[in-house]
Enzyme design. Structure first.
Site, PDB file in Angstrom:
ATOM      1  N   ARG A  36       6.718  -0.083   8.209  1.00  0.00           N
ATOM      2  CA  ARG A  36       7.684   0.651   7.377  1.00  0.00           C
ATOM      3  C   ARG A  36       8.861   1.178   8.187  1.00  0.00           C
ATOM      4  O   ARG A  36       9.963   1.314   7.654  1.00  0.00           O
ATOM      5  CB  ARG A  36       6.981   1.802   6.654  1.00  0.00           C
ATOM      6  CG  ARG A  36       6.112   1.274   5.536  1.00  0.00           C
ATOM      7  CD  ARG A  36       5.628   2.387   4.666  1.00  0.00           C
ATOM      8  NE  ARG A  36       5.063   1.835   3.446  1.00  0.00           N
ATOM      9  CZ  ARG A  36       4.038   2.350   2.802  1.00  0.00           C
ATOM     10  NH1 ARG A  36       3.465   3.444   3.244  1.00  0.00           N
ATOM     11  NH2 ARG A  36       3.595   1.798   1.698  1.00  0.00           N
ATOM     12  N   LYS A 222      -8.987  -2.655 -12.468  1.00  0.00           N
ATOM     13  CA  LYS A 222      -9.022  -2.020 -13.795  1.00  0.00           C
ATOM     14  C   LYS A 222      -7.928  -2.489 -14.751  1.00  0.00           C
ATOM     15  O   LYS A 222      -6.749  -2.522 -14.386  1.00  0.00           O
ATOM     16  CB  LYS A 222      -8.845  -0.515 -13.619  1.00  0.00           C
ATOM     17  CG  LYS A 222     -10.060   0.170 -13.059  1.00  0.00           C
ATOM     18  CD  LYS A 222      -9.784   1.653 -13.077  1.00  0.00           C
ATOM     19  CE  LYS A 222     -10.907   2.443 -12.463  1.00  0.00           C
ATOM     20  NZ  LYS A 222     -10.447   3.796 -12.152  1.00  0.00           N
ATOM     21  N   GLY A 374      -0.918  -3.063  -2.917  1.00  0.00           N
ATOM     22  CA  GLY A 374      -1.494  -3.004  -1.569  1.00  0.00           C
ATOM     23  C   GLY A 374      -2.467  -4.126  -1.265  1.00  0.00           C
ATOM     24  O   GLY A 374      -2.415  -4.730  -0.188  1.00  0.00           O
ATOM     25  N   GLY A 397       2.923   1.503  -6.230  1.00  0.00           N
ATOM     26  CA  GLY A 397       3.099   2.225  -7.502  1.00  0.00           C
ATOM     27  C   GLY A 397       4.471   1.982  -8.093  1.00  0.00           C
ATOM     28  O   GLY A 397       4.625   1.760  -9.294  1.00  0.00           O
TER      29      GLY A 397
END
Ligand code: AMP
Length: 417
Positions: A36, A222, A374, A397
């Site tokens: 990053r 999920k 991820g 996200g």
């Protein structure tokens, strides 16, 4: 992109404030993975090379929000950044004290200051609402939080000179936090850094004008995490592949036995609804036709490959080879691919083949490929196929919310072109 970027402004003589994503793993006081930080270097260098001084801010991890915590300090990041830039990086002990503000004001052109973790201030983040709070109480807590966040943003703003704010932290763009979007109110021009620009460009291109066929591959644990992405993409894609544990909730919606596979019982109706919507929209929805099943959730479990129906007492932990082939064939026909979520428990070797097959198929296809989330990103990295992907999204996200069709506060706050 219809938002201004670093290329659209004149940095000469400015003291620029920039939000970056230096949320990196720290081990024994050192940066364990500097991806990053290296990703942010082009924007940082561009600003410095164009005659400005620069103040950088970032969050790191999830501290309690009650002030300094050594484990979440950005100090090791400053040390690594200094090595990567090959010039001194000053370090502010906090974000808003008189001492830090003086350090910012004293910067000369070409100099850099990194300030301490923005999440040492509770007001940067989300409202903490008690589980048993009434609707009224929740509303009041949120309103109070918003007020405090705005106050913190006002206190952060003087780190720069109020002219140009650069947001290069796509991974935090889905948060309406003090340092990501609220601070923009105090700046004349709010522009995207190169990383932010790239993310918006690729994700936006896939959603707005994809070259067809456009295929989305969604996996992971999920349905509930991805339902909004599925719903939004159903109106845009030509085909949708669903793998990973998610697929077994869809199996149940179709009346297929799932043994003891992971199923969200309360999402079976939702899965039925999605199947109907896909049919109505003429979207080809592909589920696995075979599966690798195991007698327990363990890398050393007994395994076998079966068709759709999962035996009683067994759980499906990966898609089978036939499914991998069908998915690969579908991928090879496509011009745009968006992939988020693994096809199985790829962390365990016996259940990694399906995810790897998808990664390989994408890598071998001449398409615009965007990988986010991820786990799929780590699968692509592990397999060495990352360089073959057009774009690997840095924000899990944030990229999911983008694909859901939501407006990201950090992006909305940027100045229009
Ligand atoms: P997500 O964070 O929703 O993308 O889910 C990723 C996680 O889902 C990974 O840790 C996978 O191991 C897990 N996963 C994928 N397929 C399965 C499966 N068939 N059964 C249980 N877990 C799975």
């Amino acid at each position: 992109m219809n938002k201004k970027t670093v290329r659209d402004v004149d940095f000469k003589g400015r003291r620029v404030l920039s939000r970056v994503d230096f949320n990196v793993p720290i081990k024994e006081g050192k940066v364990a993975d500097d991806t990053r930080i290296t990703s942010a270097i082009p924007t940082i260098k561009y600003i410095l090379d164009h005659g400005a001084s620069l103040v950088l801010m970032s969050h790191l991890g999830r501290p309690k929000g009650k002030g300094y915590e050594a484990d979440f300090s950005l100090k090791p990041v400053a040390a690594r950044l200094q090595e990567l830039l090959g010039k001194p990086v000053k370090f502010g002990p906090d974000c808003i004290s008189a001492e830090t503000m003086a350090m910012a004001r004293d910067l000369k052109a070409g100099e850099v200051l990194l300030v301490e973790n923005t999440r040492f201030y509770a007001d940067e983040g989300k409202a903490k609402v008690k589980d048993d709070a009434t609707e009224e109480e929740k509303k009041a807590a949120k309103a109070e939080m918003k007020k405090k966040q705005a106050e913190l943003a006002e206190k952060l703003a003087p780190l720069g000179d109020g002219e140009i704010f650069v947001n290069d932290a796509f991974g935090s763009a889905h948060r309406a936090h003090s340092s990501t979007s609220l601070v923009c109110k105090f700046y004349k021009q709010n522009v995207a850094g190169f990383l932010m620009e790239k993310e918006i460009d690729y994700l936006g291109r896939a959603l707005e004008k994809p070259e067809r066929p456009f295929i989305a591959i969604l996996g992971g644990a999920k349905v509930s995490d991805k339902v909004n992405v599925i719903t939004n993409l159903l109106t845009k894609v030509n085909s949708l592949i669903i793998g990973g544990a998610m697929a077994y909730t869809f199996y149940r919606a179709k009346g297929i036995p799932t043994g003891k596979s992971l199923v969200e019982e309360d999402k079976i109706d939702l899965a039925k609804d999605i199947l109907a919507k896909a049919q109505a929209a003429n979207v080809k929805l592909l589920l696995p036709v075979d599966n690798v099943i195991a007698d327990k959730f363990d890398a050393a479990a007994q395994t076998k490959t079966v068709g759709e129906a999962i035996d009683d007492g067994w759980m499906a932990l990966d898609i089978g080879p036939k499914s991998a082939q069908i998915f690969a064939d579908e991928i090879k026909k496509s011009k745009t691919v968006v992939w988020n979520g693994p096809m199985g428990c790829f962390e365990m070797k016996p259940f990694a083949a399906g995810t790897l097959a998808v990664a390989k198929a994408i890598a071998e296809t001449k398409c615009l490929s965007i990988v986010g989330g991820g786990d799929s990103v780590s699968a692509v990295n592990k397999s060495g196929l990352a360089p073959k992907m057009t774009h690997i999204s840095t924000g899990g996200g944030a990229s999911l919310e983008f694909l859901e069709g939501k407006q990201l506060p950090g992006v909305v706050a940027l100045t229009d072109k």
